[in-house]
Scaffold this motif. Structure first.
Motif, PDB file in Angstrom:
ATOM      1  N   LEU A 163      37.607  37.499  39.024  1.00  0.00           N
ATOM      2  CA  LEU A 163      37.943  36.087  39.180  1.00  0.00           C
ATOM      3  C   LEU A 163      37.431  35.560  40.517  1.00  0.00           C
ATOM      4  O   LEU A 163      36.843  34.469  40.593  1.00  0.00           O
ATOM      5  N   SER A 164      37.616  36.329  41.557  1.00  0.00           N
ATOM      6  CA  SER A 164      37.196  35.914  42.903  1.00  0.00           C
ATOM      7  C   SER A 164      35.685  35.742  43.001  1.00  0.00           C
ATOM      8  O   SER A 164      35.200  34.853  43.715  1.00  0.00           O
ATOM      9  N   ILE A 165      34.932  36.583  42.298  1.00  0.00           N
ATOM     10  CA  ILE A 165      33.473  36.448  42.310  1.00  0.00           C
ATOM     11  C   ILE A 165      33.068  35.070  41.783  1.00  0.00           C
ATOM     12  O   ILE A 165      32.264  34.353  42.379  1.00  0.00           O
ATOM     13  N   GLY A 166      33.656  34.691  40.645  1.00  0.00           N
ATOM     14  CA  GLY A 166      33.338  33.392  40.060  1.00  0.00           C
ATOM     15  C   GLY A 166      33.800  32.230  40.913  1.00  0.00           C
ATOM     16  O   GLY A 166      33.088  31.231  41.058  1.00  0.00           O
ATOM     17  N   LEU A 167      34.998  32.341  41.478  1.00  0.00           N
ATOM     18  CA  LEU A 167      35.521  31.270  42.329  1.00  0.00           C
ATOM     19  C   LEU A 167      34.643  31.085  43.570  1.00  0.00           C
ATOM     20  O   LEU A 167      34.411  29.956  44.023  1.00  0.00           O
ATOM     21  N   ASN A 168      34.168  32.186  44.119  1.00  0.00           N
ATOM     22  CA  ASN A 168      33.254  32.110  45.260  1.00  0.00           C
ATOM     23  C   ASN A 168      32.011  31.288  44.904  1.00  0.00           C
ATOM     24  O   ASN A 168      31.557  30.434  45.681  1.00  0.00           O
ATOM     25  N   ASN A 169      31.466  31.532  43.712  1.00  0.00           N
ATOM     26  CA  ASN A 169      30.289  30.784  43.269  1.00  0.00           C
ATOM     27  C   ASN A 169      30.605  29.297  43.094  1.00  0.00           C
ATOM     28  O   ASN A 169      29.823  28.430  43.508  1.00  0.00           O
ATOM     29  N   LEU A 170      31.760  29.012  42.474  1.00  0.00           N
ATOM     30  CA  LEU A 170      32.153  27.619  42.252  1.00  0.00           C
ATOM     31  C   LEU A 170      32.298  26.864  43.567  1.00  0.00           C
ATOM     32  O   LEU A 170      31.837  25.722  43.704  1.00  0.00           O
ATOM     33  N   ILE A 171      32.953  27.486  44.509  1.00  0.00           N
ATOM     34  CA  ILE A 171      33.200  26.837  45.796  1.00  0.00           C
ATOM     35  C   ILE A 171      31.897  26.569  46.535  1.00  0.00           C
ATOM     36  O   ILE A 171      31.685  25.492  47.082  1.00  0.00           O
ATOM     37  N   ASN A 172      31.002  27.546  46.530  1.00  0.00           N
ATOM     38  CA  ASN A 172      29.737  27.368  47.246  1.00  0.00           C
ATOM     39  C   ASN A 172      28.832  26.335  46.579  1.00  0.00           C
ATOM     40  O   ASN A 172      28.067  25.638  47.257  1.00  0.00           O
ATOM     41  N   ILE A 173      28.925  26.202  45.266  1.00  0.00           N
ATOM     42  CA  ILE A 173      28.098  25.229  44.549  1.00  0.00           C
ATOM     43  C   ILE A 173      28.637  23.811  44.723  1.00  0.00           C
ATOM     44  O   ILE A 173      27.875  22.866  44.930  1.00  0.00           O
ATOM     45  N   ASN A 174      29.977  23.659  44.669  1.00  0.00           N
ATOM     46  CA  ASN A 174      30.561  22.320  44.579  1.00  0.00           C
ATOM     47  C   ASN A 174      31.212  21.809  45.867  1.00  0.00           C
ATOM     48  O   ASN A 174      31.454  20.618  45.980  1.00  0.00           O
ATOM     49  N   ASN A 175      31.533  22.702  46.820  1.00  0.00           N
ATOM     50  CA  ASN A 175      32.217  22.289  48.043  1.00  0.00           C
ATOM     51  C   ASN A 175      33.389  21.349  47.727  1.00  0.00           C
ATOM     52  O   ASN A 175      33.449  20.213  48.184  1.00  0.00           O
ATOM     53  N   PRO A 176      34.368  21.835  46.946  1.00  0.00           N
ATOM     54  CA  PRO A 176      35.459  20.957  46.516  1.00  0.00           C
ATOM     55  C   PRO A 176      36.516  20.774  47.602  1.00  0.00           C
ATOM     56  O   PRO A 176      36.579  21.543  48.560  1.00  0.00           O
ATOM     57  N   ASP A 177      37.339  19.767  47.405  1.00  0.00           N
ATOM     58  CA  ASP A 177      38.497  19.566  48.269  1.00  0.00           C
ATOM     59  C   ASP A 177      39.627  20.499  47.832  1.00  0.00           C
ATOM     60  O   ASP A 177      40.164  21.274  48.614  1.00  0.00           O
ATOM     61  N   VAL A 178      39.969  20.436  46.544  1.00  0.00           N
ATOM     62  CA  VAL A 178      41.063  21.232  45.989  1.00  0.00           C
ATOM     63  C   VAL A 178      40.547  22.057  44.808  1.00  0.00           C
ATOM     64  O   VAL A 178      39.816  21.546  43.963  1.00  0.00           O
ATOM     65  N   VAL A 179      40.931  23.335  44.776  1.00  0.00           N
ATOM     66  CA  VAL A 179      40.632  24.211  43.638  1.00  0.00           C
ATOM     67  C   VAL A 179      41.955  24.671  43.038  1.00  0.00           C
ATOM     68  O   VAL A 179      42.781  25.272  43.731  1.00  0.00           O
ATOM     69  N   VAL A 180      42.155  24.369  41.760  1.00  0.00           N
ATOM     70  CA  VAL A 180      43.372  24.771  41.056  1.00  0.00           C
ATOM     71  C   VAL A 180      43.004  25.838  40.035  1.00  0.00           C
ATOM     72  O   VAL A 180      42.058  25.662  39.261  1.00  0.00           O
ATOM     73  N   VAL A 181      43.734  26.937  40.050  1.00  0.00           N
ATOM     74  CA  VAL A 181      43.532  28.008  39.075  1.00  0.00           C
ATOM     75  C   VAL A 181      44.741  28.039  38.154  1.00  0.00           C
ATOM     76  O   VAL A 181      45.889  28.120  38.621  1.00  0.00           O
ATOM     77  N   ASP A 182      44.511  27.950  36.860  1.00  0.00           N
ATOM     78  CA  ASP A 182      45.596  27.875  35.886  1.00  0.00           C
ATOM     79  C   ASP A 182      45.658  29.162  35.080  1.00  0.00           C
ATOM     80  O   ASP A 182      44.801  29.425  34.235  1.00  0.00           O
ATOM     81  N   SER A 183      46.668  29.974  35.365  1.00  0.00           N
ATOM     82  CA  SER A 183      46.829  31.258  34.685  1.00  0.00           C
ATOM     83  C   SER A 183      48.278  31.697  34.752  1.00  0.00           C
ATOM     84  O   SER A 183      48.851  31.810  35.837  1.00  0.00           O
ATOM     85  N   GLU A 184      48.870  31.953  33.606  1.00  0.00           N
ATOM     86  CA  GLU A 184      50.257  32.432  33.560  1.00  0.00           C
ATOM     87  C   GLU A 184      50.355  33.840  34.140  1.00  0.00           C
ATOM     88  O   GLU A 184      51.332  34.174  34.813  1.00  0.00           O
ATOM     89  N   LEU A 185      49.353  34.677  33.890  1.00  0.00           N
ATOM     90  CA  LEU A 185      49.384  36.041  34.418  1.00  0.00           C
ATOM     91  C   LEU A 185      49.371  36.052  35.944  1.00  0.00           C
ATOM     92  O   LEU A 185      50.068  36.853  36.578  1.00  0.00           O
ATOM     93  N   LEU A 186      48.582  35.162  36.546  1.00  0.00           N
ATOM     94  CA  LEU A 186      48.536  35.109  38.009  1.00  0.00           C
ATOM     95  C   LEU A 186      49.846  34.592  38.582  1.00  0.00           C
ATOM     96  O   LEU A 186      50.267  35.000  39.671  1.00  0.00           O
ATOM     97  N   ARG A 187      50.499  33.679  37.858  1.00  0.00           N
ATOM     98  CA  ARG A 187      51.783  33.165  38.350  1.00  0.00           C
ATOM     99  C   ARG A 187      52.852  34.254  38.374  1.00  0.00           C
ATOM    100  O   ARG A 187      53.788  34.189  39.168  1.00  0.00           O
ATOM    101  N   MET A 188      52.725  35.248  37.500  1.00  0.00           N
ATOM    102  CA  MET A 188      53.744  36.304  37.474  1.00  0.00           C
ATOM    103  C   MET A 188      53.360  37.532  38.311  1.00  0.00           C
ATOM    104  O   MET A 188      54.191  38.402  38.540  1.00  0.00           O
ATOM    105  N   TYR A 189      52.116  37.586  38.781  1.00  0.00           N
ATOM    106  CA  TYR A 189      51.662  38.766  39.530  1.00  0.00           C
ATOM    107  C   TYR A 189      51.926  38.578  41.025  1.00  0.00           C
ATOM    108  O   TYR A 189      51.511  37.572  41.609  1.00  0.00           O
ATOM    109  N   PRO A 190      52.603  39.520  41.662  1.00  0.00           N
ATOM    110  CA  PRO A 190      52.965  39.368  43.075  1.00  0.00           C
ATOM    111  C   PRO A 190      51.747  39.174  43.985  1.00  0.00           C
ATOM    112  O   PRO A 190      50.758  39.914  43.878  1.00  0.00           O
ATOM    113  N   ASP A 191      51.822  38.173  44.848  1.00  0.00           N
ATOM    114  CA  ASP A 191      50.787  37.916  45.870  1.00  0.00           C
ATOM    115  C   ASP A 191      49.407  37.660  45.294  1.00  0.00           C
ATOM    116  O   ASP A 191      48.390  37.929  45.954  1.00  0.00           O
ATOM    117  N   ALA A 192      49.340  37.140  44.063  1.00  0.00           N
ATOM    118  CA  ALA A 192      48.039  36.927  43.419  1.00  0.00           C
ATOM    119  C   ALA A 192      47.163  35.973  44.229  1.00  0.00           C
ATOM    120  O   ALA A 192      45.975  36.243  44.450  1.00  0.00           O
TER     121      ALA A 192
END
Length: 391
Positions: A306-335
């Motif tokens: 997931l981090s590999i892809g997010l790194n690419n997205l951020i470098n391509i788009n230079n966004p203000d806010v990045v929201v990741v929507d995942s129920e599994l990440l919400r339940m995983y400690p320190d995700a």
């Protein structure tokens, strides 16, 4: 100073007034004039029209000070209703909201077919029922927006839905012919991004929302507008190749991001390790509470890719806010902290990376919000999010 045709100026002023009423919840005519820089005469004239149309209501505010009680304006949420529909792989969710974006009801039906004619028939049946049930309100159902988990063109034709294998399908025109009313189609990730902007991240003009459920979709809002690309297909980021020659994907390529960093990929890996079919979120939650080694290993791999892809997205788009929507990440400690630790490039720039607090409902709530936006003819809404676990 806005110049031009008088009717156009009136339309712009009306939009500005409605937006501020929605933003503030309750506001006086005097404060509207101050915030919008419109004259009191203009405010009075516009508000009179909105009151006559029953889009705005007046409330006399109780207070203890001497003098006249101030009369406050608010949007009449019960004047009409928006119908948002999430047409997903195995189910259809119908959510009805009032004009304030507050959900009134929600129901989900299971899909046991991918046949276009059968699904079209079900959509017509349920939408017709909603139209009849809420026909007594001033404006009835003000808009119908359907979230499509696939490619939707700028003309709102469905180019391709991988899970259904629908190709060049004109669901919009078929529904409109049967229902006699306008229907809007939009990509599901775009609607999730829209919900995040409307209900949560009011302060940003540039937002990315990556949804990680059955696949990976990317909703992109740039300068407060959807970024769609040439034909409307921008955001199919799940098919970015991150492992050349890797796992085969339904799109025809190998090594696509969603084969490694979607929740489906996690459930597939766990099913193989546990030799259990149809693993649920509750089972994963239980295994995490038991500190199951297999689950932790799969989740760590999930976050890595997931981090590999997010790194690419951020470098391509230079966004203000990045929201990741995942129920599994919400339940995983320190995700979220683990993702941050993987994004250590010196050239990656973003203001905020966060997990969605709306979750899976973002798609259908975004559909409701988009319908309201079009009905009120307001370019952008700022609405409060009221979490309701039963909807």
């Amino acid at each position: 100073m806005i110049t031009g045709d008088a009717s156009y100026i009136k339309k712009i002023n009306r939009s500005l007034i409605i937006r501020e009423i929605l933003k503030e919840g309750l506001i006086s005519r005097a404060d509207l004039s101050k915030i919008t820089a419109l004259t009191r005469a203009t405010i009075s004239s516009q508000v009179a029209d909105l009151l006559e149309e029953e889009l705005v209501i007046e409330t006399q505010l109780e207070h203890n000070s001497v003098g006249r009680k101030p009369i406050m304006l608010s949007l009449n949420g019960q004047a009409g209703y928006a119908l948002g529909i999430d047409l997903d792989f195995s189910q259809i969710t119908f959510t009805l909201s009032n004009l304030l974006g507050q959900p009134i009801s929600s129901e989900t039906i299971e899909l046991h077919t991918h046949d276009y004619a059968d699904i079209l028939k079900q959509l017509i049946q349920y939408i017709t029922r909603y139209q009849e049930e809420f026909s007594n309100s001033r404006y009835g159902i003000v808009g119908i927006v359907i979230a499509i988990h696939g490619l939707v063109s700028n003309e709102q034709t469905i180019q391709f839905v991988p899970r259904f294998q629908w190709v060049n399908t004109n669901l919009k025109s078929d529904l409109e012919e049967a229902l006699g009313t306008e229907v809007q189609l939009e990509n599901n990730a775009n609607l999730s991004a829209f919900a995040e902007r409307v209900f949560i991240h009011h302060e940003t003009d540039n937002l990315l929302c990556a949804t990680l459920y059955s696949g990976i979709g990317l909703g992109m809002i740039m300068n407060n507008k959807f970024f769609r690309g040439h034909d409307g297909f921008a955001g199919e980021i799940g098919h970015m190749i991150i492992v050349p020659g890797g796992k085969p994907c339904n799109c025809g390529n190998k090594g696509c991001w969603e084969r490694y960093a979607s929740e489906t990929s996690v459930f597939e890996s766990l099913s193989e390790r546990k030799n259990i079919r149809n693993i649920s979120y509750e089972q994963v939650r239980q295994w995490l509470s038991e500190n199951d080694a297999d689950v932790h290993e799969v989740m760590e791999q999930f976050i890595y890719y997931l981090s590999i892809g997010l790194n690419n997205l951020i470098n391509i788009n230079n966004p203000d806010v990045v929201v990741v929507d995942s129920e599994l990440l919400r339940m995983y400690p320190d995700a979220l902290q683990k993702i941050h630790q993987n994004l250590h490039s010196q050239i990656s720039h973003y203001r905020q990376l966060t997990l969605s607090t709306i979750g899976k409902k973002s798609c259908v709530l975004g559909a409701c919000a988009l319908a309201i936006t079009h009905f009120l003819d307001v370019p952008l809404l700022n609405l409060p999010y009221e979490k309701k676990d039963d909807l």
